[in-house]
Enzyme design. Structure first.
Site, PDB file in Angstrom:
ATOM      1  N   ASP A 193       1.012  -4.100  12.607  1.00 60.47           N
ATOM      2  CA  ASP A 193       0.977  -3.191  11.466  1.00 60.47           C
ATOM      3  C   ASP A 193      -0.214  -2.239  11.660  1.00 60.47           C
ATOM      4  O   ASP A 193      -0.865  -1.829  10.698  1.00 60.47           O
ATOM      5  CB  ASP A 193       0.863  -3.967  10.152  1.00 60.47           C
ATOM      6  CG  ASP A 193       1.414  -3.185   8.964  1.00 60.47           C
ATOM      7  OD1 ASP A 193       2.064  -2.150   9.172  1.00 60.47           O
ATOM      8  OD2 ASP A 193       1.169  -3.604   7.815  1.00 60.47           O
TER       9      ASP A 193
ATOM     10  N   HIS B 206       7.115  -7.878   8.497  1.00 56.92           N
ATOM     11  CA  HIS B 206       5.883  -8.652   8.273  1.00 56.92           C
ATOM     12  C   HIS B 206       6.082  -9.812   7.311  1.00 56.92           C
ATOM     13  O   HIS B 206       5.709  -9.754   6.155  1.00 56.92           O
ATOM     14  CB  HIS B 206       4.667  -7.781   7.912  1.00 56.92           C
ATOM     15  CG  HIS B 206       4.847  -6.686   6.902  1.00 56.92           C
ATOM     16  ND1 HIS B 206       5.420  -6.887   5.676  1.00 56.92           N
ATOM     17  CD2 HIS B 206       4.470  -5.376   6.936  1.00 56.92           C
ATOM     18  CE1 HIS B 206       5.392  -5.754   5.002  1.00 56.92           C
ATOM     19  NE2 HIS B 206       4.841  -4.817   5.750  1.00 56.92           N
TER      20      HIS B 206
ATOM     21  N   HIS C  96      -3.935 -10.865   7.695  1.00 56.74           N
ATOM     22  CA  HIS C  96      -2.757 -10.751   6.833  1.00 56.74           C
ATOM     23  C   HIS C  96      -2.155 -12.105   6.477  1.00 56.74           C
ATOM     24  O   HIS C  96      -1.570 -12.262   5.404  1.00 56.74           O
ATOM     25  CB  HIS C  96      -1.684  -9.887   7.501  1.00 56.74           C
ATOM     26  CG  HIS C  96      -1.952  -8.415   7.405  1.00 56.74           C
ATOM     27  ND1 HIS C  96      -2.896  -7.796   8.186  1.00 56.74           N
ATOM     28  CD2 HIS C  96      -1.419  -7.446   6.616  1.00 56.74           C
ATOM     29  CE1 HIS C  96      -2.921  -6.492   7.880  1.00 56.74           C
ATOM     30  NE2 HIS C  96      -2.036  -6.264   6.929  1.00 56.74           N
TER      31      HIS C  96
ATOM     32  N   ALA D 155       0.813  -1.219   0.000  1.00 56.31           N
ATOM     33  CA  ALA D 155       0.000   0.000   0.000  1.00 56.31           C
ATOM     34  C   ALA D 155       0.849   1.273   0.000  1.00 56.31           C
ATOM     35  O   ALA D 155       0.331   2.368   0.181  1.00 56.31           O
ATOM     36  CB  ALA D 155      -0.934  -0.011   1.208  1.00 56.31           C
TER      37      ALA D 155
ATOM     38  N   LEU E 134      -4.079  -4.934   1.262  1.00 53.57           N
ATOM     39  CA  LEU E 134      -4.304  -4.586   2.662  1.00 53.57           C
ATOM     40  C   LEU E 134      -3.502  -3.334   3.003  1.00 53.57           C
ATOM     41  O   LEU E 134      -2.361  -3.174   2.571  1.00 53.57           O
ATOM     42  CB  LEU E 134      -3.891  -5.738   3.578  1.00 53.57           C
ATOM     43  CG  LEU E 134      -4.790  -6.982   3.514  1.00 53.57           C
ATOM     44  CD1 LEU E 134      -4.170  -8.129   4.314  1.00 53.57           C
ATOM     45  CD2 LEU E 134      -6.191  -6.684   4.035  1.00 53.57           C
TER      46      LEU E 134
END
Lengths: 436, 436
Positions: free
Chosen positions: B313, B247, B291, B154, B350
């Site tokens: 996150d 992540h 996620h 994103a 996401l």
């Protein structure tokens, strides 16, 4: 095979059993071919075998072996049973020398006739307790033809089938004799079917019901593979009775982080294992460094050690000093051998393995840093649990078959250590001693 | 903040520290804000706090928090520092009430100006030892702009950069003040930079040398993420000094069985960790169930427990009762909230998380069946080791900061148990008590 009974005491050895290494002696009865208790009155007169500190392990158990030593089990001649039987026996003897004392001869997708002809030869032969047969067949592993076209790998697509009539399709294809009679009070606990395990693709129509019948009524192990099944479809198949994944990672969907596929089952969260309780499936892992990257092999092992079963997916090229080149294969096709890799000609599709099971064990030790006993569990106790023969195979406990290997370390490439087979004992008889 | 010193004795509690649960008392000095030894002569006069069998854990440590409670840290006004400072402080106080006593305020890819303006506000503020500041900043986590276009997630693609002049590009972008002076004899052991950690894409040109400089000369943690790096490229970055993966699974290549990508580093075989020895990297894991699929989360945890760091996150929508709908976001974009999911409008990308860190801990417990103390390690001792502050943060050992949370179990959905925050102590002061 009634022979004179004598007791052997293995001493000065490291017993590798159930993941543990123990400095203990082991006693076997060469007559019954079984491991006996040290309290047995006959142990005083035992013949002592001093192993000079080497490892004594249960014999290796290979659940996915398509062939070895120049012969493929699926290479079944229509008109020469004797030649096939003789090749099978010679190959089984060759397999024994690689430390594998029991195995599932694996037949890949072929015509029905091939399975029907081969089955009387490859069926379980342990009841004879004859060490001269070589590695013991625990029953046939049928890898196909009920597999998905989408994930066919090196299987011939024209021969793949769907179980449209469910168990009737299965019985019709492999032959009623191959599956034996359904389990009953009379035959409970006996291995009556020629087939021990079937690799199948669970999302084919009617397959869940077929899995239920095969596992519950016939006692046949159902392993999921050559399948594009999602995680959820795989979970449904495990709920239906499937308890294994065939060569994890290979011929299945990649494990994506929001779509984990069959691979995800080895990591299934607790929340997916209840009501009614099920277990994460066992999984075959081709630890040859070719089929699966070492980091992925180490990850699978770390995630689900108790389910990890090393396999070779071995072929005619296994344990056979085949030079690089192009060779004839089954169904009129050819394969190309390049080093340890075997490809279907003209493709990058792997056509099985070329390394031995013990080499895979050495790889696992090198990649994970685990102890030899822990790695050996993946080719002894764990496959025995998967096949529900953990009291007689893959163990050194009293009453188990005296199928044993003596292992030592040799210097491999790049200073790495490799396990090597020094001796093999089958049903209490020494069948192989490595030449220095 | 010199205050009158008094001793508090926590009793009738289960201490969760370093993966173990212990039934012991804990003593703190409210003046110094530190944990003290029970042999301290002052403990006889301690104020006793009876926790009625509840869990006493080090305060949670969040290394990737983009915002919370309706505010995003990257939402930096050009002309109103005071408003930003006030929003940051209010948000930090809100974060503390979620059990997070220390965190890395995370700035995502933005204009250089944004970083330069925000840095004096989000820089480490623990030296003040002021519990009224809320959750303590351990320094800024810069997630971008040195990320790959291919795995931008994103992040706004127009703002992504390459470190063409290596460390000079980095200094030029974030500002020399943000990185502090290179480590020297004079400042050794001090946290002198505003930036604590940078997420970067190691395969960008010049990045390996940049990682070497950032980690060795500036003591800044380099974490690999938003990157299409191969396993081998990732391994080279770890050799250069990177010690974390941002992540795991998200915004990186999928872990394919013969091309394991960055994910494969958590399972790196021993054979890849020698000459000179390196360690498998720590990894952030967004354990929100959105996620990453639970089975993949459980796998990563099982493979490398000691490296597992849960993160949220989190965004403005975290800990904030935002209804489903469309909302303004940074860089003139909008996000869509659907339940726990937050998407960049018009895409399935996401845009960060909405759950709290403690909810992630409860998820991990539910998915893995592990003990609470073991799960809490992933948000206390493990991130502290990653940040090299394990003697003062994420631990209950003597001399550490008295940053503490009192936790109890509540009934969640579907009869699941969820941990809840009953009390939060920061620098030895009780700052939050849950209302019944």
């Amino acid at each position: 095979m009634a022979t004179e009974s004598s007791i052997v005491r293995f001493t000065n050895c490291v017993l590798a059993c159930c993941g543990q290494a123990k400095r203990e002696d082991l006693f076997i009865d060469t007559g019954t071919g079984k491991i006996i208790d040290e309290s047995d009155p006959r142990v005083d007169k035992a013949l002592v075998v001093n192993l000079n500190g080497r490892i004594l392990s249960p014999g290796l158990l290979e659940v996915q072996l398509n062939g070895a030593k120049g012969f493929d089990f699926s290479d079944v001649p229509v008109d020469n049973m004797e030649s096939y039987a003789s090749s099978f026996r010679r190959t089984s003897q060759g397999i024994l020398e690689m430390g594998v004392t029991s195995f599932l001869p694996t037949l890949v997708t072929s015509e029905a006739q091939t399975f029907k002809i081969a089955m009387p030869i490859v069926r379980p032969n342990g009841a004879q307790r004859d060490h001269e047969l070589g590695a013991e067949s625990l029953g046939c592993h049928c890898e196909g033809p009920f597999l998905s076209r989408e994930r066919k790998g090196a299987h011939p697509p024209d021969l793949l089938l769907e179980p449209v009539k469910r168990i009737e399709s299965i019985l019709g294809f492999y032959g009623v004799d191959s599956l034996g009679a359904p389990i009953s009070k009379e035959n409970a606990g006996q291995q009556i079917s020629a087939i021990r395990k079937i690799t199948l693709s669970s999302e084919l129509p009617g397959m869940l019901e077929t899995i239920r019948t095969l596992t519950r009524e016939y006692g046949i192990v159902c392993s999921l593979g050559h399948s594009p099944a999602t995680y959820e479809e795989g979970l449904a198949a495990v709920r239906a009775g499937a308890n294994m994944l065939t060569h994890l990672y290979n011929a299945m969907e990649p494990c994506l982080h929001r779509s984990p596929g069959l691979v995800g089952l080895i990591g299934a969260p607790e929340t997916d294992l209840s009501t009614p309780p099920i277990e994460r499936p066992f999984f075959g892992l081709i630890a040859d460094g070719v089929h699966v990257a070492p980091s992925c092999a180490r990850m699978a092992w770390a995630v689900h050690k108790n389910g990890c079963i090393l396999t070779t997916d071995g072929t005619a090229a296994t344990g056979f000093d085949l030079p690089d080149g192009t060779f004839e294969w089954t169904h009129g096709r050819t394969v190309v051998k390049k080093g340890e890799k075997l490809f279907l000609e003209g493709t990058d599709t792997l056509a099985g393995g070329t390394t031995t099971l013990l080499q895979c064990v050495s790889n696992l030790i090198r990649w994970t840093g685990c102890e030899a006993a822990e790695a050996l569990q993946t080719v002894t106790a764990t496959p025995a649990r998967m096949l529900r023969c953990e009291d007689t195979k893959g163990t050194l406990k009293v009453g188990a078959d005296a199928d044993l290997v003596v292992l030592s370390w040799s210097e491999g490439e790049k200073n790495s250590r490799e396990l090597q087979v020094d001796e093999v004992w089958k049903f209490g008889k020494r069948c192989f001693t490595r030449k220095e």
